[in-house]
Design an enzyme around this catalytic site. Sequence first.
Site, PDB file in Angstrom:
ATOM      1  N   LYS A  22      -0.335  10.035  -8.590  1.00  0.00           N
ATOM      2  CA  LYS A  22      -0.181   9.924  -7.129  1.00  0.00           C
ATOM      3  C   LYS A  22       0.469   8.608  -6.738  1.00  0.00           C
ATOM      4  O   LYS A  22       1.417   8.578  -5.961  1.00  0.00           O
ATOM      5  CB  LYS A  22      -1.565  10.021  -6.469  1.00  0.00           C
ATOM      6  N   ASN A  23      -0.059   7.503  -7.270  1.00  0.00           N
ATOM      7  CA  ASN A  23       0.426   6.196  -6.809  1.00  0.00           C
ATOM      8  C   ASN A  23       1.774   5.805  -7.426  1.00  0.00           C
ATOM      9  O   ASN A  23       2.312   4.746  -7.128  1.00  0.00           O
ATOM     10  CB  ASN A  23      -0.626   5.118  -7.054  1.00  0.00           C
ATOM     11  N   ARG A  91      -2.074   5.656   4.298  1.00  0.00           N
ATOM     12  CA  ARG A  91      -1.544   4.295   4.417  1.00  0.00           C
ATOM     13  C   ARG A  91      -0.258   4.090   3.629  1.00  0.00           C
ATOM     14  O   ARG A  91       0.556   3.246   3.983  1.00  0.00           O
ATOM     15  CB  ARG A  91      -2.574   3.295   3.907  1.00  0.00           C
ATOM     16  N   CYS A 115      -9.397   0.847   6.783  1.00  0.00           N
ATOM     17  CA  CYS A 115      -9.752   2.181   6.293  1.00  0.00           C
ATOM     18  C   CYS A 115     -11.114   2.120   5.632  1.00  0.00           C
ATOM     19  O   CYS A 115     -11.783   1.092   5.685  1.00  0.00           O
ATOM     20  CB  CYS A 115      -8.685   2.709   5.350  1.00  0.00           C
ATOM     21  N   ARG A 120      -7.435  -4.050   4.690  1.00  0.00           N
ATOM     22  CA  ARG A 120      -6.117  -3.740   4.121  1.00  0.00           C
ATOM     23  C   ARG A 120      -4.946  -4.118   5.037  1.00  0.00           C
ATOM     24  O   ARG A 120      -4.179  -3.249   5.468  1.00  0.00           O
ATOM     25  CB  ARG A 120      -6.054  -2.264   3.721  1.00  0.00           C
ATOM     26  N   ASP A 304      -9.718   1.501  -8.544  1.00  0.00           N
ATOM     27  CA  ASP A 304      -9.718   2.954  -8.337  1.00  0.00           C
ATOM     28  C   ASP A 304     -10.607   3.700  -9.330  1.00  0.00           C
ATOM     29  O   ASP A 304     -10.760   4.915  -9.230  1.00  0.00           O
ATOM     30  CB  ASP A 304      -8.275   3.506  -8.415  1.00  0.00           C
ATOM     31  N   ILE A 326     -11.309  -6.351  -5.401  1.00  0.00           N
ATOM     32  CA  ILE A 326     -10.037  -6.042  -4.725  1.00  0.00           C
ATOM     33  C   ILE A 326     -10.277  -5.704  -3.248  1.00  0.00           C
ATOM     34  O   ILE A 326      -9.605  -6.242  -2.374  1.00  0.00           O
ATOM     35  CB  ILE A 326      -9.304  -4.865  -5.421  1.00  0.00           C
ATOM     36  N   ARG A 396      -6.752  14.566  -1.638  1.00  0.00           N
ATOM     37  CA  ARG A 396      -5.677  13.602  -1.394  1.00  0.00           C
ATOM     38  C   ARG A 396      -5.089  13.120  -2.717  1.00  0.00           C
ATOM     39  O   ARG A 396      -3.901  12.837  -2.797  1.00  0.00           O
ATOM     40  CB  ARG A 396      -6.221  12.378  -0.632  1.00  0.00           C
TER      41      ARG A 396
HETATM   42  N1  EPU Z   1      -3.682  -7.350   0.867  1.00  0.00           N
HETATM   43  C1  EPU Z   1      -3.504  -8.304   1.846  1.00  0.00           C
HETATM   44  N2  EPU Z   1      -2.289  -8.352   2.476  1.00  0.00           N
HETATM   45  C2  EPU Z   1      -1.269  -7.518   2.172  1.00  0.00           C
HETATM   46  C3  EPU Z   1      -1.453  -6.554   1.172  1.00  0.00           C
HETATM   47  C4  EPU Z   1      -2.674  -6.499   0.524  1.00  0.00           C
HETATM   48  O1  EPU Z   1      -4.396  -9.072   2.167  1.00  0.00           O
HETATM   49  O2  EPU Z   1      -0.210  -7.619   2.790  1.00  0.00           O
HETATM   50  C5  EPU Z   1      -4.962  -7.279   0.147  1.00  0.00           C
HETATM   51  C6  EPU Z   1      -5.704  -5.948   0.377  1.00  0.00           C
HETATM   52  O3  EPU Z   1      -6.448  -5.954   1.558  1.00  0.00           O
HETATM   53  C7  EPU Z   1      -6.557  -5.870  -0.864  1.00  0.00           C
HETATM   54  C8  EPU Z   1      -5.668  -6.516  -1.944  1.00  0.00           C
HETATM   55  O4  EPU Z   1      -4.710  -7.278  -1.234  1.00  0.00           O
HETATM   56  O5  EPU Z   1      -7.710  -6.635  -0.706  1.00  0.00           O
HETATM   57  C9  EPU Z   1      -4.936  -5.536  -2.845  1.00  0.00           C
HETATM   58  O6  EPU Z   1      -4.362  -4.497  -2.081  1.00  0.00           O
HETATM   59  P1  EPU Z   1      -3.013  -3.767  -2.480  1.00  0.00           P
HETATM   60  O7  EPU Z   1      -1.967  -4.129  -1.483  1.00  0.00           O
HETATM   61  O8  EPU Z   1      -2.704  -3.992  -3.908  1.00  0.00           O
HETATM   62  O9  EPU Z   1      -3.402  -2.248  -2.258  1.00  0.00           O
HETATM   63  P2  EPU Z   1      -2.407  -1.109  -1.796  1.00  0.00           P
HETATM   64  O10 EPU Z   1      -1.055  -1.407  -2.301  1.00  0.00           O
HETATM   65  O11 EPU Z   1      -2.587  -0.843  -0.350  1.00  0.00           O
HETATM   66  C10 EPU Z   1      -2.610   0.398  -3.925  1.00  0.00           C
HETATM   67  C11 EPU Z   1      -3.039   1.791  -4.215  1.00  0.00           C
HETATM   68  C12 EPU Z   1      -4.543   1.890  -4.030  1.00  0.00           C
HETATM   69  C13 EPU Z   1      -5.209   0.907  -5.004  1.00  0.00           C
HETATM   70  C14 EPU Z   1      -4.686  -0.507  -4.754  1.00  0.00           C
HETATM   71  C15 EPU Z   1      -5.207  -1.523  -5.735  1.00  0.00           C
HETATM   72  C16 EPU Z   1      -1.090   3.075  -3.634  1.00  0.00           C
HETATM   73  C17 EPU Z   1      -0.434   4.054  -2.720  1.00  0.00           C
HETATM   74  N3  EPU Z   1      -2.338   2.714  -3.326  1.00  0.00           N
HETATM   75  O12 EPU Z   1      -2.973   0.133  -2.572  1.00  0.00           O
HETATM   76  O13 EPU Z   1      -4.921   3.211  -4.373  1.00  0.00           O
HETATM   77  O14 EPU Z   1      -6.595   0.924  -4.826  1.00  0.00           O
HETATM   78  O15 EPU Z   1      -3.250  -0.509  -4.816  1.00  0.00           O
HETATM   79  O16 EPU Z   1      -4.889  -1.172  -7.021  1.00  0.00           O
HETATM   80  O17 EPU Z   1      -0.510   2.673  -4.613  1.00  0.00           O
HETATM   81  C18 EPU Z   1      -6.332   5.098  -4.400  1.00  0.00           C
HETATM   82  O18 EPU Z   1      -5.463   5.695  -5.074  1.00  0.00           O
HETATM   83  O19 EPU Z   1      -7.487   5.557  -4.251  1.00  0.00           O
HETATM   84  C19 EPU Z   1      -6.000   3.825  -3.779  1.00  0.00           C
HETATM   85  C20 EPU Z   1      -6.707   3.322  -2.771  1.00  0.00           C
END
Ligand code: EPU
Length: 417
Positions: A22-23, A91, A115, A120, A304, A326, A396
């Site tokens: 998915k990701n 998201r 969320c 996030r 995850d 995280i 999802r």
């Molecule tokens: N963060 C910030 N500012 C930003 C971006 C992130 O403070 O601009 C913080 C977030 O709040 C969090 C940390 O950084 O505390 C890491 O978040 P990240 O941005 O890496 O998460 P994401 O990119 O929104 C992806 C996956 C998630 C997975 C996380 C961590 C996708 C579409 N989603 O989310 O997947 O948990 O990386 O590995 O790739 C899931 O599949 O269940 C899922 C939630």
Amino acid sequence: MDKLVISGGNELKGTIKVSGAKNAILPLMAASLLTEGWHQFENVPQLRDIRTFCTLLDYMGAEVDCSETLRINTSDVNRLEAPYDLVKTMRASVLVLGPLVARFKKARVSLPGGCAIGARPINLHIKGLEALGVDIQLRHGYVEAEAKKLVGNHIYLDLVTVTGTENLMMAATLAEGTTVLENVAKEPEVVDLANYLNSLGAKIDGAGSHIITIEGVKELNTPKPYRVIPDRIEAGTLLVAAGITGGEVTITNCIPSHLESIIHKLQETGMTFDIGDNWVTARSADQILSTDVKTLPFPGFPTDMQAQFMALMCLGNGTSVITEQIFENRFMHVSELRRLGADISIDGRTAVVKGVKELLGAKVMATDLRASASLVLAGLAAKGITEVSRVYHLDRGYDRLEKKLSALGAKIERTKE
Ligand code: EPU
């Protein structure tokens, strides 16, 4: 609404194929916005998030054929917007920001709210795009991005962010000059995106390490068919299913090197493994040994998999300390696991799980994707009937999980609420 009804206690046995990730596919779909033509992705799982992303691309004017081979033609994209109704359900829609502004110099994307697992924010996506020369205004709940041109820059990310890295990598692909992204995510899904972009003629180096260098190109080439990597979280979930039910399961179509931290942790619980080039056999232990875990960015133990690992620890022989590093609010499954008889206390980002002799089936409610998976796993091991409602969370991110578990001998069926 669907629910899953599980009659627990069956050892899972057999071989099962892991679906595409998915990701990985979501950023690849966003990347299709970078250049016109038909993009074709193979090994695409059947997931609600992918259908939502198809709806988003369709809204923008792309032609989308949403099946196991996913085809997207972005030649006629003309609506440069991700509306609130779609971003609030997924998201990952924010991933269109980078490619849209890179190709069309304009984008309007709804700000995702908080969320079920944390606040996030997307401040690092925005800060990075600004460093590339994009003017960003936050108006009426939307990120409004505009640029005359994108110019490469040296960007340090304060926190490791997966979609942030992906958004910036896509934007920098068409920027003028060289971009250096430092302290980036090393997740396999980031590498997969870089591989696809490079197959389109992008010049990206270093994906999988903590520094990615992107030499901007004027335009990208005609797309070629691309096969999505397997889902390491689905794979990990199936390995835990073997461990928690006292079974033996072989997963195929996986990349074992993506599963190292998960397999190491499961070995600490007493499970044993045989590992091949694209398969892993997992064998349960006579007794589940309690062990501690901290979630970390890749190659650390994935957030995850935290909820699923906690389900296993509920039946451990001692105490397990699980630290979520995280996301600040990713323990929503705890109160539901307690309904099955688990002994878990939470202090901030740490959960202390005292193993119990048995879990007893009950009605439980899924609150997010991975929480749902953990409840299904606990239900497979619990005595009696467990009903997991709000299965749309599970759908999802898991491709017909109940079918895969049934094929391994689980008694699990989908019914209407
Ligand atoms: N963060 C910030 N500012 C930003 C971006 C992130 O403070 O601009 C913080 C977030 O709040 C969090 C940390 O950084 O505390 C890491 O978040 P990240 O941005 O890496 O998460 P994401 O990119 O929104 C992806 C996956 C998630 C997975 C996380 C961590 C996708 C579409 N989603 O989310 O997947 O948990 O990386 O590995 O790739 C899931 O599949 O269940 C899922 C939630």
